[in-house]
Design an enzyme around this catalytic site. Structure first.
Site, PDB file in Angstrom:
ATOM      1  N   HIS A   1      -7.127  -4.508  10.552  1.00  0.00           N
ATOM      2  CA  HIS A   1      -6.954  -4.442   9.094  1.00  0.00           C
ATOM      3  C   HIS A   1      -5.625  -5.028   8.649  1.00  0.00           C
ATOM      4  CE1 HIS A   1      -5.088  -0.154   9.497  1.00  0.00           C
ATOM      5  NE2 HIS A   1      -4.119  -0.986   9.178  1.00  0.00           N
TER       6      HIS A   1
ATOM      7  N   GLU B   1      -9.612  -1.592   5.414  1.00  0.00           N
ATOM      8  CA  GLU B   1     -10.310  -1.195   6.630  1.00  0.00           C
ATOM      9  C   GLU B   1     -11.591  -2.013   6.810  1.00  0.00           C
ATOM     10  OE1 GLU B   1      -8.679   0.329   8.602  1.00  0.00           O
ATOM     11  OE2 GLU B   1      -8.029   2.336   8.059  1.00  0.00           O
TER      12      GLU B   1
ATOM     13  N   ASP C   1      -7.333  -2.034  14.390  1.00  0.00           N
ATOM     14  CA  ASP C   1      -8.734  -2.373  14.090  1.00  0.00           C
ATOM     15  C   ASP C   1      -8.840  -3.680  13.302  1.00  0.00           C
ATOM     16  OD1 ASP C   1      -7.833  -1.624  11.580  1.00  0.00           O
ATOM     17  OD2 ASP C   1      -9.335  -0.074  11.233  1.00  0.00           O
TER      18      ASP C   1
ATOM     19  N   ASP D   1       0.808  -1.213   0.000  1.00  0.00           N
ATOM     20  CA  ASP D   1       0.000   0.000   0.000  1.00  0.00           C
ATOM     21  C   ASP D   1       0.848   1.272   0.000  1.00  0.00           C
ATOM     22  OD1 ASP D   1       0.959  -0.406   2.557  1.00  0.00           O
ATOM     23  OD2 ASP D   1      -0.978  -0.695   3.492  1.00  0.00           O
TER      24      ASP D   1
HETATM   25  C1  GLP Z   1      -0.640   0.631   8.457  1.00  0.00           C
HETATM   26  C2  GLP Z   1      -0.236  -0.257   7.284  1.00  0.00           C
HETATM   27  C3  GLP Z   1      -0.376  -1.717   7.621  1.00  0.00           C
HETATM   28  C4  GLP Z   1       0.276  -2.005   8.951  1.00  0.00           C
HETATM   29  C5  GLP Z   1      -0.378  -1.187  10.036  1.00  0.00           C
HETATM   30  C6  GLP Z   1       0.215  -1.435  11.408  1.00  0.00           C
HETATM   31  O1  GLP Z   1      -2.005   0.805   8.545  1.00  0.00           O
HETATM   32  N1  GLP Z   1      -0.996   0.024   6.121  1.00  0.00           N
HETATM   33  O2  GLP Z   1       0.209  -2.497   6.573  1.00  0.00           O
HETATM   34  O3  GLP Z   1       0.184  -3.377   9.237  1.00  0.00           O
HETATM   35  O4  GLP Z   1      -0.192   0.185   9.699  1.00  0.00           O
HETATM   36  O5  GLP Z   1       1.325  -0.621  11.592  1.00  0.00           O
HETATM   37  P1  GLP Z   1       2.372  -0.778  12.771  1.00  0.00           P
HETATM   38  O6  GLP Z   1       3.211  -1.968  12.382  1.00  0.00           O
HETATM   39  O7  GLP Z   1       3.160   0.479  12.740  1.00  0.00           O
HETATM   40  O8  GLP Z   1       1.609  -0.998  14.001  1.00  0.00           O
END
Ligand code: GLP
Length: 258
Positions: free
Chosen positions: A138, A143, A136, A67
């Site tokens: 995802h 989402e 959440d 993404d």
């Molecule tokens: C973002 C990314 C996800 C990731 C999530 C958690 O939303 N798009 O791919 O898994 O953050 O991030 P973190 O690893 O910083 O908790």
């Protein structure tokens, strides 16, 4: 699903890095699906170490990132392009032309998304997809209420995600509202998936994804439909798992399994 619980983030990262290395050793031209966020940082650090100290070779590897934020240029410090370059690509021997990351600045998102999906297919599909998980539940930026059949497209970020990710920006207003993301359907087509999670704030999402019902409200729960998923989580992220003892029992007994 296989669930491995590690005592520390470092152990979690090393376990995941070994799994990646096993795939690259078996298939040097593997196609990797890559994730961003703070969770995979230790994994990327370990892959860089393995490349430098042990000659882990990325010269034939192709990567597709999950993404990108819409509106951030490639050199914006919070863009996922920048993140990947700084934390992985500039330290390993992957050819530039083998790196694919969704564009956050294209003037035709529909065409770009279709092309991205097509490139994944043309490269033979994703051998190993790495994932983190949002608080959440995802995966990528899928989402709640994202269809399990969804493909690469634009998503509006949930309030909670914007608040979670605000820590990387100066103010909440600077967090982009839209992202371009692989779909749940795209992710489910990967041949193998490894999801990493650490920290208390992921415990509820991890438990819902693994033990809760399959629901588009927790898009990581879609992984229950995939036949080769490995969860590597630290003890804090495993904190809400009801069957934790069972998963650890399986890991302990696996050594002697027929
Ligand atoms: C973002 C990314 C996800 C990731 C999530 C958690 O939303 N798009 O791919 O898994 O953050 O991030 P973190 O690893 O910083 O908790």
């Amino acid at each position: 699903m296989e669930i491995i619980v590690k005592d520390t983030v470092e152990d979690m990262s090393k376990t995941a890095a070994r799994a990646v290395a096993r795939i690259l050793n078996a298939k040097p031209d593997a196609v990797l699906g890559l994730a961003t966020g703070s969770t995979p940082l230790g994994l990327y650090k370990e892959l860089v170490r393995m490349h430098k100290d042990e000659g882990l070779d990325f010269s034939q590897v192709t990567t597709f990132n999950l993404d990108e934020y819409v509106g951030l240029t490639q050199n914006h410090p919070q863009s996922y392009h920048y993140f990947m370059h700084e934390n992985l690509f500039k330290h390993i021997n992957i050819p530039k032309q083998n790196i694919y990351i969704p564009s956050g600045t294209t003037d035709n998102y529909a065409a770009f998304c279709a092309w991205y999906e097509q490139r994944i297919q043309q490269c033979g599909g994703i051998d190993l997809q790495l994932l983190g998980i949002g608080s959440d539940g995802h995966i990528a930026f899928n989402e709640p209420a994202s269809s399990f059949g969804s493909r690469t497209r634009i998503k509006t970020l949930a309030r909670q995600t914007i608040e979670d990710n605000a820590r990387f920006f100066d103010t909440l207003d600077q967090v982009p509202i839209y992202a371009i993301t692989m779909g749940v359907g795209t992710i489910l087509e990967a041949r193998k998936i490894i999801l990493l999670a650490n920290g208390k704030n992921k415990a509820s999402a991890v438990a819902s994804a693994i033990e809760g019902p399959v629901t588009s409200m927790i898009t990581a729960s879609a992984l229950q439909l995939h036949r080769d998923v490995l969860y590597v989580v630290d003890r804090e992220a495993a904190g809400d798992l009801k069957m934790l003892e069972y998963y650890e029992w399986i890991q302990a007994k696996m050594v002697d399994a027929p």
